[in-house]
Design a protein around this motif. Structure first.
Motif, mmCIF file in Angstrom:
data_model
loop_
_atom_site.group_PDB
_atom_site.id
_atom_site.type_symbol
_atom_site.label_atom_id
_atom_site.label_comp_id
_atom_site.label_asym_id
_atom_site.label_seq_id
_atom_site.Cartn_x
_atom_site.Cartn_y
_atom_site.Cartn_z
ATOM 1 N N ARG A 1 -30.361 -70.945 29.415
ATOM 2 C CA ARG A 1 -28.884 -70.380 29.066
ATOM 3 C C ARG A 1 -28.959 -69.210 28.188
ATOM 4 O O ARG A 1 -29.786 -68.872 27.454
ATOM 5 N N ILE A 2 -27.817 -68.661 28.466
ATOM 6 C CA ILE A 2 -27.148 -67.550 27.602
ATOM 7 C C ILE A 2 -25.816 -67.786 27.246
ATOM 8 O O ILE A 2 -24.939 -67.996 28.369
ATOM 9 N N THR A 3 -25.624 -67.902 26.001
ATOM 10 C CA THR A 3 -24.079 -68.239 25.734
ATOM 11 C C THR A 3 -23.289 -67.147 24.996
ATOM 12 O O THR A 3 -22.205 -67.261 24.737
ATOM 13 N N GLY A 4 -24.164 -65.984 24.674
ATOM 14 C CA GLY A 4 -23.614 -65.134 23.903
ATOM 15 C C GLY A 4 -23.390 -63.768 24.531
ATOM 16 O O GLY A 4 -23.735 -62.546 23.950
ATOM 17 N N LEU A 5 -23.236 -63.388 25.698
ATOM 18 C CA LEU A 5 -22.988 -62.265 26.315
ATOM 19 C C LEU A 5 -21.938 -61.390 25.822
ATOM 20 O O LEU A 5 -22.115 -60.242 25.648
ATOM 21 N N LEU A 6 -20.759 -62.146 25.477
ATOM 22 C CA LEU A 6 -19.726 -61.605 24.729
ATOM 23 C C LEU A 6 -19.056 -62.364 23.690
ATOM 24 O O LEU A 6 -19.393 -63.234 23.308
ATOM 25 N N PRO A 7 -18.672 -61.423 22.647
ATOM 26 C CA PRO A 7 -18.056 -61.904 21.549
ATOM 27 C C PRO A 7 -16.989 -63.169 21.790
ATOM 28 O O PRO A 7 -16.349 -62.934 22.857
ATOM 29 N N GLU A 8 -16.964 -64.225 21.062
ATOM 30 C CA GLU A 8 -15.906 -65.338 21.282
ATOM 31 C C GLU A 8 -14.618 -64.728 21.130
ATOM 32 O O GLU A 8 -14.305 -63.771 20.420
ATOM 33 N N ASN A 9 -13.862 -65.219 21.968
ATOM 34 C CA ASN A 9 -12.331 -65.033 22.311
ATOM 35 C C ASN A 9 -12.227 -63.515 22.652
ATOM 36 O O ASN A 9 -11.164 -63.041 22.644
ATOM 37 N N SER A 10 -13.262 -62.790 23.207
ATOM 38 C CA SER A 10 -12.975 -61.752 24.142
ATOM 39 C C SER A 10 -12.131 -61.786 25.041
ATOM 40 O O SER A 10 -11.987 -62.760 25.885
ATOM 41 N N LYS A 11 -11.038 -60.692 25.144
ATOM 42 C CA LYS A 11 -10.095 -60.912 26.353
ATOM 43 C C LYS A 11 -10.646 -60.196 27.628
ATOM 44 O O LYS A 11 -11.154 -58.950 27.395
ATOM 45 N N ILE A 12 -10.684 -60.924 28.732
ATOM 46 C CA ILE A 12 -11.303 -60.501 29.990
ATOM 47 C C ILE A 12 -10.578 -60.419 30.925
ATOM 48 O O ILE A 12 -9.649 -61.637 31.057
ATOM 49 N N SER A 13 -10.662 -59.690 31.838
ATOM 50 C CA SER A 13 -10.136 -60.034 33.536
ATOM 51 C C SER A 13 -10.603 -58.449 34.391
ATOM 52 O O SER A 13 -11.218 -57.945 33.753
ATOM 53 N N GLY A 14 -10.717 -59.043 35.653
ATOM 54 C CA GLY A 14 -11.213 -58.030 36.466
ATOM 55 C C GLY A 14 -12.359 -58.623 37.095
ATOM 56 O O GLY A 14 -12.600 -59.646 37.122
ATOM 57 N N GLN A 15 -13.142 -57.501 37.529
ATOM 58 C CA GLN A 15 -14.400 -57.739 38.233
ATOM 59 C C GLN A 15 -15.698 -57.624 37.284
ATOM 60 O O GLN A 15 -15.630 -56.752 36.726
ATOM 61 N N TYR A 16 -16.495 -58.365 37.631
ATOM 62 C CA TYR A 16 -17.959 -58.427 36.715
ATOM 63 C C TYR A 16 -19.167 -58.563 37.534
ATOM 64 O O TYR A 16 -19.162 -59.041 38.874
#
Length: 113
Positions: free
Chosen positions: A46-61
């Motif tokens: 597992r990887i659980t820390g790719l982004l900071p907690e509560n990051s606002k995201i939308s779009g393509q990844y």
């Protein structure tokens, strides 16, 4: 917890795949990719820390998994030197878990919970 998480299971061995390098990219309107996170799978795959907690995201990844290094380290050949998973995040946000089920000659993915 990061709004985007992943884990990798080695289906050929029936266990988590530890030590896989994973990079997360956000894709722009012009198809350019910007690296926004990276990590290495832990003993549970597992990887659980790719982004900071509560990051606002939308779009393509795009999640990019360095599978060649993993298979080489386990003494196995593989057909896929890298696995890339493209996905879209709803503007409303939420948590997106993107697992990878991996074997030397095939893989699958799905939106997890």
């Amino acid at each position: 917890m990061s709004p985007i998480t992943t884990h990798v299971l080695d289906t050929a061995l029936g266990k988590p795949a530890a030590g896989i390098r994973v990079t997360l990219y956000q894709l722009g309107d012009d198809a350019n990719a910007v690296e926004i996170g990276r990590g290495v799978t832990n003993a549970d795959g597992r990887i659980t820390g790719l982004l900071p907690e509560n990051s606002k995201i939308s779009g393509q990844y795009r999640l990019e998994f360095g599978t060649a290094e993993y298979f080489s380290a386990t003494g196995r050949e593989s057909f896929y030197p890298r696995v890339e998973i493209l996905f879209e995040v709803d503007p409303a946000g939420g948590h997106y878990h993107v697992p990878l089920l991996l074997s030397p000659f095939g893989y699958s993915t799905y939106r997890g919970s």
